[in-house]
Design a protein around this motif. Sequence first.
Motif, short mmCIF file in Angstrom:
data_model
loop_
_atom_site.label_atom_id
_atom_site.label_comp_id
_atom_site.label_asym_id
_atom_site.label_seq_id
_atom_site.Cartn_x
_atom_site.Cartn_y
_atom_site.Cartn_z
N ARG A 140 5.22 5.24 -17.28
CA ARG A 140 4.90 5.66 -15.91
C ARG A 140 4.12 4.37 -15.13
O ARG A 140 4.68 4.05 -14.24
N ARG A 141 3.24 4.10 -15.88
CA ARG A 141 2.56 2.86 -15.42
C ARG A 141 3.23 1.28 -15.37
O ARG A 141 3.18 0.74 -14.56
N PHE A 195 16.78 11.46 -9.65
CA PHE A 195 15.81 11.58 -8.88
C PHE A 195 15.24 10.43 -8.15
O PHE A 195 14.68 10.37 -7.27
N PHE A 196 14.86 9.51 -9.20
CA PHE A 196 14.38 8.11 -8.79
C PHE A 196 15.09 7.57 -7.52
O PHE A 196 14.49 7.31 -6.55
N GLY A 197 16.48 7.51 -7.78
CA GLY A 197 17.51 6.92 -6.55
C GLY A 197 17.16 7.67 -5.39
O GLY A 197 17.06 7.36 -4.28
N ALA A 208 0.78 -1.34 -0.02
CA ALA A 208 0.01 0.09 -0.03
C ALA A 208 0.67 1.16 0.02
O ALA A 208 0.59 2.32 -0.95
N LEU A 209 1.80 1.25 0.82
CA LEU A 209 2.82 2.46 0.84
C LEU A 209 3.39 2.53 -0.49
O LEU A 209 3.84 3.77 -0.84
N GLY A 253 5.01 5.18 -5.00
CA GLY A 253 5.25 4.75 -6.37
C GLY A 253 4.54 5.73 -7.38
O GLY A 253 5.24 6.32 -8.44
N LEU A 254 3.29 6.32 -7.07
CA LEU A 254 2.48 7.21 -7.69
C LEU A 254 3.33 8.49 -7.97
O LEU A 254 3.43 9.23 -8.87
#
Lengths: 312, 311
Positions: A203-204, A108-110, A92-93, A98-99
Amino acid sequence: MTGPRIELLLAAIGAAALVLAAWTTPWLKFVLTIALAKGIATLGILLLLRAGQVSFGHALYVAVSAYAVAFLAPALPDTLLLLPIGAAAAMALGTLIGLFVSRYREIFFGMLNLALSMVFYSVLEKFYHYTRGTDGIRVPPLTVLGQGLGREAYEWAMFGTALGLAVLFGLFARLYLASPMGQALSGIKTRETRLDFMGVSPRRVLLAAYVLSALMAGCAGAIIAMTTRHVTPLLSYWTASGELVFIAILGGAGGVLGPFLGAVAYELVRVYAAATVADMWQMILGAVLLLVILFAPGGLWGVAAAAMRRAR
Amino acid sequence: MGDWFAENGPLLGLALLDGIASAALIFMVAVGLNLVFGVLRILNVAHGSLFAIGAYAAASIGLFLGSAGLPAWASLPALLLSAVLVGVVLGPVVERLLLRRIYGQEPVLQLLVTFALFMILEDAQKLLWGVQPVSWSAPVSLMGTVDVPFGADVIPYNTYQVILLPAVAVVTLLGLALFLRRTLTGRVIVAVTADREAATAMGIDARRVFLLTFTFGAVLAALGGALSAPTSSLVPGIGASTIVLSFAVVATAGLGQIEGAALTALLIGLGRSIAVTFAPEFEVVIPYLIMVAVLLVRPQGLFGVAETRRV
């Protein structure tokens, strides 16, 4: 024999070897259970690596699940209830975060993952009233399917759960990576605009992999909490996230056996070496990580695969 | 409102001063991180470790000078010296031995390499300075306090933190802007940032620029650390929290924005110190809440320019 069949055969041999090791050397059961759990979490890191993304914060999901287990254990003292609840909490988190992070790539992701895990670490440490800060929380003795087991039987039950989940997730990850969703992950790495043009939302695709990786880290966290029966904020510290990345690179991102090969090797070395070089442990990990990246980018699995190709 | 202000005025004033002092330090680190990223296109995860090593080095040199019986004012040059020493020794070593191998490679690889360096430096610092807190506050006590008027109240505050730190940050900001715009070396750096290929074609030695910029960034990080050393006791883990915090500043401002980083550092520094004063549990969360809020609305950061996508 073809490649995939060799991989399955190796997986079966590996699983049998682990059971044998746990049976002949009882204290190894604990070590191998933790190794398998970390292997499951690293499998999630592997999915993200396929997309060319690395998360320096996945220990967050391990810790969320472990704390969920620790909080709920007094009320629901059964492993088969706690495991799915912990995993669901992490998932859930993972969906929520993730959104947000699936909009970002690479640096940025890392770093966003690292930042969020450090926030969670600080929260665990600061809100002493609920989390007992750095002391952590003890998990009471648990039942398995309603059965109160002795120490030995309980350890076997945890080992079996970890091994079973490792096999399941390993098979699942293989199927997933071969599916269109998995293939699209590699597309994100090479050039994601092309996915856009094909009508696929990168993205999805990344979000789906991210949620799955959170689920895997969550399963790992629940197993770790139920096996060590003690959770502390260190589970979510950056060193724990670094460990998962280390295992992924050490094992090799080429196949689903890599994370488990890496995790078992890592945990065995850690048990023997970490105590004697406690102050240098991260340093050694960092140095090995550099050597693997620069000189053996395929990791242990890559080295093994190359050796098998030569032998044939 | 009036009542609240009469009661909490001094507290708010104190929070603002704390915020300015910490913003100055965060800026020093963030600006170096930004500069290195702008030129090398590598985010140095180990940047926070350079901050920590700068801090420990300053404390060690300062304590040594103190015990050698040198006058107290010598601690200020000691700060500068240790920062330059750390930057000039570590910067070129890291650039030559490590970064040079990974220019232009996959971003994930570059991140992993600097992360590995971060792991190494975090332990190196534990080996050298141990895990016990190290304190050295000579410069703070040397400079005494200054009375800062705030509304009807007067707040006595450390001169070191409220005057020296912001002054150094402002000088760094202005100096950097002048350096990049007015000097030949500065313009060369800007040229390489804008278009490495074109710059190389015009005869610029990009490798030299990379080395220079990375060393300069390392000195800035170490200087930030050295300046922070007298204000708090040093413990393992400051490197990790520093990189995360300065990344939050850089991300909020937009990667590569130097003036933007200064404003964002102020915003985040103030946000944090106000939280410390009025809701201490949220201290650690505030910078990231600001970051997430900004990034949700402007993914490229407050001052960043959205990049066009390549096919």
